[in-house]
Design a protein around this motif. Sequence first.
Motif, PDB file in Angstrom:
ATOM      1  N   ASP A  93      11.433  60.491 -73.268  1.00 20.80           N
ATOM      2  CA  ASP A  93      12.737  60.717 -71.902  1.00 20.80           C
ATOM      3  C   ASP A  93      12.224  59.753 -70.869  1.00 20.80           C
ATOM      4  O   ASP A  93      12.697  59.749 -69.923  1.00 20.80           O
ATOM      5  CB  ASP A  93      12.308  62.174 -71.734  1.00 20.80           C
ATOM      6  CG  ASP A  93      12.939  63.185 -72.489  1.00 20.80           C
ATOM      7  OD1 ASP A  93      13.614  63.052 -73.311  1.00 20.80           O
ATOM      8  OD2 ASP A  93      12.517  64.608 -72.333  1.00 20.80           O
ATOM      9  N   SER A  94      11.168  58.999 -71.044  1.00 16.70           N
ATOM     10  CA  SER A  94      10.649  58.052 -69.968  1.00 16.70           C
ATOM     11  C   SER A  94      11.195  56.992 -69.731  1.00 16.70           C
ATOM     12  O   SER A  94      11.198  56.032 -68.791  1.00 16.70           O
ATOM     13  CB  SER A  94       9.141  57.879 -70.025  1.00 16.70           C
ATOM     14  OG  SER A  94       8.701  57.247 -70.967  1.00 16.70           O
ATOM     15  N   ILE A  95      12.681  56.640 -70.646  1.00 16.80           N
ATOM     16  CA  ILE A  95      13.273  55.264 -70.375  1.00 16.80           C
ATOM     17  C   ILE A  95      15.028  55.819 -70.814  1.00 16.80           C
ATOM     18  O   ILE A  95      15.087  56.585 -71.995  1.00 16.80           O
ATOM     19  CB  ILE A  95      12.863  54.128 -71.095  1.00 16.80           C
ATOM     20  CG1 ILE A  95      13.691  52.747 -70.557  1.00 16.80           C
ATOM     21  CG2 ILE A  95      12.779  54.174 -72.613  1.00 16.80           C
ATOM     22  CD1 ILE A  95      13.064  51.678 -70.973  1.00 16.80           C
ATOM     23  N   THR A 112      12.510  42.443 -77.326  1.00  9.24           N
ATOM     24  CA  THR A 112      12.242  43.955 -76.867  1.00  9.24           C
ATOM     25  C   THR A 112      11.632  44.738 -77.941  1.00  9.24           C
ATOM     26  O   THR A 112      12.049  44.735 -79.073  1.00  9.24           O
ATOM     27  CB  THR A 112      13.421  44.683 -76.533  1.00  9.24           C
ATOM     28  OG1 THR A 112      14.311  44.496 -77.500  1.00  9.24           O
ATOM     29  CG2 THR A 112      13.993  44.410 -75.129  1.00  9.24           C
ATOM     30  N   VAL A 113      10.518  45.232 -77.861  1.00 12.92           N
ATOM     31  CA  VAL A 113       9.738  46.130 -78.669  1.00 12.92           C
ATOM     32  C   VAL A 113       9.445  47.394 -78.164  1.00 12.92           C
ATOM     33  O   VAL A 113       9.046  47.643 -76.983  1.00 12.92           O
ATOM     34  CB  VAL A 113       8.213  45.381 -78.777  1.00 12.92           C
ATOM     35  CG1 VAL A 113       7.173  46.381 -79.912  1.00 12.92           C
ATOM     36  CG2 VAL A 113       8.172  43.945 -79.160  1.00 12.92           C
ATOM     37  N   PHE A 150       7.811  45.491 -73.429  1.00 10.44           N
ATOM     38  CA  PHE A 150       7.430  46.562 -74.255  1.00 10.44           C
ATOM     39  C   PHE A 150       7.553  48.022 -73.893  1.00 10.44           C
ATOM     40  O   PHE A 150       7.183  48.018 -72.542  1.00 10.44           O
ATOM     41  CB  PHE A 150       5.688  46.134 -74.480  1.00 10.44           C
ATOM     42  CG  PHE A 150       5.048  47.143 -75.594  1.00 10.44           C
ATOM     43  CD1 PHE A 150       5.018  46.660 -76.927  1.00 10.44           C
ATOM     44  CD2 PHE A 150       4.828  48.536 -75.221  1.00 10.44           C
ATOM     45  CE1 PHE A 150       4.335  47.521 -77.750  1.00 10.44           C
ATOM     46  CE2 PHE A 150       4.168  49.434 -75.939  1.00 10.44           C
ATOM     47  CZ  PHE A 150       4.042  48.970 -77.407  1.00 10.44           C
ATOM     48  N   LEU A 151       7.951  48.745 -74.340  1.00 10.40           N
ATOM     49  CA  LEU A 151       8.376  50.231 -74.016  1.00 10.40           C
ATOM     50  C   LEU A 151       8.146  51.229 -74.953  1.00 10.40           C
ATOM     51  O   LEU A 151       8.102  51.104 -76.209  1.00 10.40           O
ATOM     52  CB  LEU A 151       9.923  50.077 -73.432  1.00 10.40           C
ATOM     53  CG  LEU A 151      10.930  49.887 -74.527  1.00 10.40           C
ATOM     54  CD1 LEU A 151      11.745  51.003 -74.710  1.00 10.40           C
ATOM     55  CD2 LEU A 151      11.652  48.628 -74.324  1.00 10.40           C
ATOM     56  N   PRO A 152       8.184  52.595 -74.363  1.00 10.63           N
ATOM     57  CA  PRO A 152       7.814  52.869 -73.211  1.00 10.63           C
ATOM     58  C   PRO A 152       6.670  53.294 -72.662  1.00 10.63           C
ATOM     59  O   PRO A 152       6.483  53.572 -71.301  1.00 10.63           O
ATOM     60  CB  PRO A 152       8.889  54.242 -72.895  1.00 10.63           C
ATOM     61  CG  PRO A 152       8.841  55.043 -74.171  1.00 10.63           C
ATOM     62  CD  PRO A 152       8.366  53.680 -75.415  1.00 10.63           C
ATOM     63  N   TRP A 172       6.709  48.690 -69.626  1.00 12.49           N
ATOM     64  CA  TRP A 172       7.434  49.714 -69.027  1.00 12.49           C
ATOM     65  C   TRP A 172       6.465  50.964 -68.686  1.00 12.49           C
ATOM     66  O   TRP A 172       5.543  50.946 -69.409  1.00 12.49           O
ATOM     67  CB  TRP A 172       8.460  50.424 -69.705  1.00 12.49           C
ATOM     68  CG  TRP A 172       9.477  51.298 -69.132  1.00 12.49           C
ATOM     69  CD1 TRP A 172       9.326  52.719 -69.341  1.00 12.49           C
ATOM     70  CD2 TRP A 172      10.469  50.998 -68.336  1.00 12.49           C
ATOM     71  NE1 TRP A 172      10.377  53.300 -68.334  1.00 12.49           N
ATOM     72  CE2 TRP A 172      11.133  52.255 -68.040  1.00 12.49           C
ATOM     73  CE3 TRP A 172      10.955  49.668 -67.944  1.00 12.49           C
ATOM     74  CZ2 TRP A 172      12.208  52.014 -67.070  1.00 12.49           C
ATOM     75  CZ3 TRP A 172      12.022  49.769 -67.038  1.00 12.49           C
ATOM     76  CH2 TRP A 172      12.624  50.941 -66.835  1.00 12.49           C
ATOM     77  N   ALA A 173       6.620  51.405 -67.420  1.00  7.99           N
ATOM     78  CA  ALA A 173       5.675  52.499 -66.860  1.00  7.99           C
ATOM     79  C   ALA A 173       5.732  54.006 -67.417  1.00  7.99           C
ATOM     80  O   ALA A 173       5.986  54.855 -66.605  1.00  7.99           O
ATOM     81  CB  ALA A 173       5.691  52.463 -65.321  1.00  7.99           C
TER      82      ALA A 173
END
Length: 318
Positions: A93-95, A112-113, A150-152, A172-173
């Motif tokens: 849910d964080s992105i 994008t990874v 890199f996410l998330p 991503w934070a």
Amino acid sequence: MLVQQSSKLKDEILKLKKEKDVVILAHNYQIPDVQDVADFTGDSLGLSRQAAKVEQKTILFCGVKFMAETAAIISPEKKVLLPDLEAGCSLSDSITVDELQNWKKQHPGAITVGYVNTTAEIKAELDYCCTSSNAINVVNAIPEDKEILFLPDMFLGSYVAKMTGRTNMRIWAGECHVHAGITPEDITKKLDSMKDAEFVIHPECGCTTPFMYDIAAGSFDDKKVSILSTDGMLKHVHESKSKNFVVATETGILYKMRQQNPDKIFIPASDKAECQYMKMITLEKVYDALVNEKYLITVPKEIADKARLAINRMLQIK
Ligand code: 13P
Ligand code: SF4
């Protein structure tokens, strides 16, 4: 539930899954009763691989929603069931898709990874998917001159950047509330209480950050440390000559560790590290899911076709 009741329900489930040609896949964080009725237990990568190769026409996924979606994307010809639709994931849910699309616009040409802990819509936007067990190898497979988004998960991202030496990785934070909630104080307290213990830690843990260098180098406070996915942890503690272990991840993993190594001692880094989403799957719900064939997880074809490219790249990298 009373032991007698639960063993009766387990027998019913085992009978039903055979009659209905259903395979049960369960994540390592599931409650013991649910792990007991599964055909396969494993980490995110292991279960995705199983989903791709099982012969049964129906997969009953005991885990969280993004895992069932991943199975549905890999095997579109199969029926994938999740016993509780509310079993989500704070990390996934964080992105949002809008946030990812904006981030990509700001970095044209970047690769994008994304961690497998993402929704199907996010996966459809990715070049590569990865899990905690192959994130380093996925990043290493990307040409060095390519910028990476890199996410998330920020903790997994920082760990991968450290281990690969990549300086062109933007992270991503996002975080998982369970792993982020294991504090350095929790760890120090537990390590102090078990002087000769080895320390195993999941890369989603925020507590690694203050002593990341020591941990990545394989020791912390003179203790042997290993950063591993949940299956990696199970393999490591089984093969290790050590007798005592402090384990920093969701506490569901301890069931299999103790079952497979009755002569060894395992203590959680934090007793509070429980994922309420994983724990939503109960024996009663598994039974109900089998009887009523619910809840069917489907992913729209145009999303699934795009997401499959990133997932297949993940499955090809060890
Ligand atoms: P792995 O089992 O892949 O290590 O992942 C942990 C996790 O948090 C899954 O939700
Ligand atoms: Fe998501 Fe964290 Fe739960 Fe794993 S433990 S399912 S990452 S919320």
